[in-house]
Design an enzyme around this catalytic site. Structure first.
Site, short mmCIF file in Angstrom:
data_model
loop_
_atom_site.label_atom_id
_atom_site.label_comp_id
_atom_site.label_asym_id
_atom_site.label_seq_id
_atom_site.Cartn_x
_atom_site.Cartn_y
_atom_site.Cartn_z
N ARG A 44 0.48 7.13 -7.63
CA ARG A 44 0.97 5.76 -7.51
C ARG A 44 1.24 5.16 -8.90
NH1 ARG A 44 -4.75 3.94 -4.94
NH2 ARG A 44 -5.67 2.99 -6.79
N MET A 53 -2.57 11.21 -1.17
CA MET A 53 -3.28 10.07 -0.58
C MET A 53 -2.79 9.81 0.85
SD MET A 53 -3.92 7.36 -3.61
CE MET A 53 -5.18 7.66 -4.86
N GLY A 54 -3.57 9.09 1.58
CA GLY A 54 -3.26 8.78 2.97
C GLY A 54 -4.54 8.85 3.76
N THR A 113 0.87 -1.18 0.00
CA THR A 113 0.00 0.00 0.00
C THR A 113 0.90 1.22 0.00
OG1 THR A 113 -1.45 1.46 1.27
CG2 THR A 113 -0.35 -0.23 2.53
N ILE A 114 0.55 2.19 -0.82
CA ILE A 114 1.38 3.40 -0.86
C ILE A 114 1.25 4.17 0.44
CG2 ILE A 114 1.23 3.58 -3.38
CD1 ILE A 114 -0.62 6.08 -2.85
N ASP A 115 0.25 3.81 1.26
CA ASP A 115 0.06 4.52 2.53
C ASP A 115 1.06 4.08 3.61
OD1 ASP A 115 -2.05 5.51 1.16
OD2 ASP A 115 -3.61 4.78 2.50
O1 F6P Z 1 -5.18 2.49 0.40
C1 F6P Z 1 -4.40 3.06 -0.54
C2 F6P Z 1 -5.04 4.27 -1.15
O2 F6P Z 1 -4.12 4.79 -2.05
C3 F6P Z 1 -5.50 5.34 -0.14
O3 F6P Z 1 -4.54 6.27 0.20
C4 F6P Z 1 -6.64 5.99 -0.87
O4 F6P Z 1 -7.59 6.51 0.03
C5 F6P Z 1 -7.21 4.88 -1.66
O5 F6P Z 1 -6.20 3.92 -1.86
C6 F6P Z 1 -7.76 5.33 -2.99
O6 F6P Z 1 -8.64 4.37 -3.43
P1 F6P Z 1 -8.97 4.10 -4.96
O7 F6P Z 1 -7.71 3.73 -5.61
O8 F6P Z 1 -9.96 3.02 -4.96
O9 F6P Z 1 -9.50 5.41 -5.50
#
Ligand code: F6P
Length: 372
Positions: free
Chosen positions: A296, A181-182, A137-139
């Site tokens: 990402r 993101m985060g 996860t990039i988080d």
């Molecule tokens: O969980 C990783 C993440 O990049 C979060 O930071 C972000 O809230 C979410 O995914 C974004 O979700 P999606 O890619 O479904 O828009």
């Protein structure tokens, strides 16, 4: 003990650079043990569809995958424990996943994912499915590991954009708000903010006060409208805000009120709210940009290539040793870190957040260790 002959691999949740290198590392090391690997498409959805075909992976077919971003197997946010049936009702369909794993003759399954995807793997493991997890996860907010695939590439991407945003902010003398993101954790915001030279960084772990932000802006930029011609002080400011950051007493800002199968709303909009408040409450012009999915995107960084292949190879070793119900874990700074296996249930109900007491200055809204 029956021999492990054939395993599956899937990638679930948001895509992250490092997943394809992990699959390459898995396939290469598995071949050393004479284990065949098949790729399951689109995360858990691939094991719910009436036997979606799986992709045979061998050394030749994944040879170049270490250079590919995203996931070549596709991904989904499908939750088999809460999934729609043909009548459109949300039901527990985990038994179908188990049936399909058997129908594909998979002796085990390697699951690459974050909290949600690995959470499903943990629950299936409790039902007797042989699983090994690979954290991504990039988080970087997964419990049980110091590194998650994708973080370093996202850090590189976001830092680069912060850097580029200064050109216009500096030329026009405005406050540039950058939303990154985060959801629960501010690792990406904090690290990219520091690396990119942001002046204020707002993270989910510590609710911010608008007044304090205005105060810091005034201190940096001065108070008068003539300030753009005052060459003795900076003309602009950059604020990085994590999408999950919120004001004291305020709520998380979401794109709409829909929730995914894991109960998450899509976050987004706090950056724009902040920019508007700055424009109306201070003498400064402000702009906001939400970086969205490109943060990402692109090819994996060197760290994500190395870590991906290391994680994948370690997962193959765990399978060969029948160490199921585990997740590959890194301790220390990537890539010079120590890999081990932890219980996959470690990821359930816990989040690895920024340690505010150690790393976040709640007065200056910046990294504690660095004087700005
Ligand atoms: O969980 C990783 C993440 O990049 C979060 O930071 C972000 O809230 C979410 O995914 C974004 O979700 P999606 O890619 O479904 O828009």
């Amino acid at each position: 003990m029956p021999e492990i002959k054939r395993i599956g691999v899937l990638t679930g949740g948001g895509d992250a650079p490092g997943l394809n290198p992990a699959i390459k590392g898995l396939v290469y090391r598995a071949s050393d043990y004479g284990i065949d690997v098949v790729g399951v498409y689109d995360g858990w959805r691939g094991l719910l569809d009436p036997l979606a075909e799986a992709l045979t992976l061998d050394r030749e077919s994944v040879r170049r995958w270490d250079r590919d971003g995203g996931t070549n197997l596709g991904s989904s946010r499908t939750n088999p424990f809460k999934s729609r049936n043909e009548e459109g009702e949300q039901v527990d369909r985990s038994a179908e996943v188990i049936t399909n794993i058997e129908a594909l003759s998979l002796d085990a399954i390697v699951v690459c994912g974050g909290e949600d995807t690995l959470g499903v793997a943990a629950k299936l493991s409790e039902k007797g499915v042989a699983v090994v997890g690979v954290p991504k996860t990039i988080d970087k907010d997964l419990a049980g590991t110091d590194y998650t695939l994708g973080f370093d590439t996202a850090l590189r991407n976001v830092t680069e954009i912060i850097e580029r945003s200064r050109t216009s902010a500096g030329s026009h003398g405005w406050v540039q708000v950058i939303e990154v993101m985060g959801r629960h954790a501010g690792h990406l915001a904090l690290w990219s903010g520091v690396a990119g030279g942001a002046h204020l960084i707002l993270i989910p772990e510590h609710p911010f006060r608008y007044e304090k932000i205005y105060h810091h802006l005034r201190e940096r930029l001065g108070d008068t409208r003539a300030r753009v011609r005052d060459r003795s002080r900076p003309r602009y400011s950059v604020i990085v805000v994590a999408e999950g950051a919120h004001a004291e007493g305020g709520e998380l800002v979401t794109v709409d009120d829909r929730h995914d199968a894991f109960g998450h709303a899509r976050l987004g909009g706090i950056g724009e709210i902040l920019a508007r408040r700055i424009k109306s409450e201070t003498p400064y012009d402000a702009r906001s940009v939400s970086l969205g999915h490109p943060q990402r995107g692109g090819t994996p960084s060197p760290i994500d290539r190395i870590m991906g292949m290391m994680f994948g190879a370690r997962a193959a070793e765990a399978v060969a040793a029948r160490e199921f119900g585990k997740m590959v874990s890194a301790r220390g700074v990537a890539p010079a870190c120590k890999l081990s296996l932890v219980e996959i249930t470690t990821v359930l109900g816990k989040i690895n957040m920024v340690n505010v007491a150690h790393h976040y200055d709640t007065e200056r809204y910046h990294m504690k260790e660095i004087g700005m």
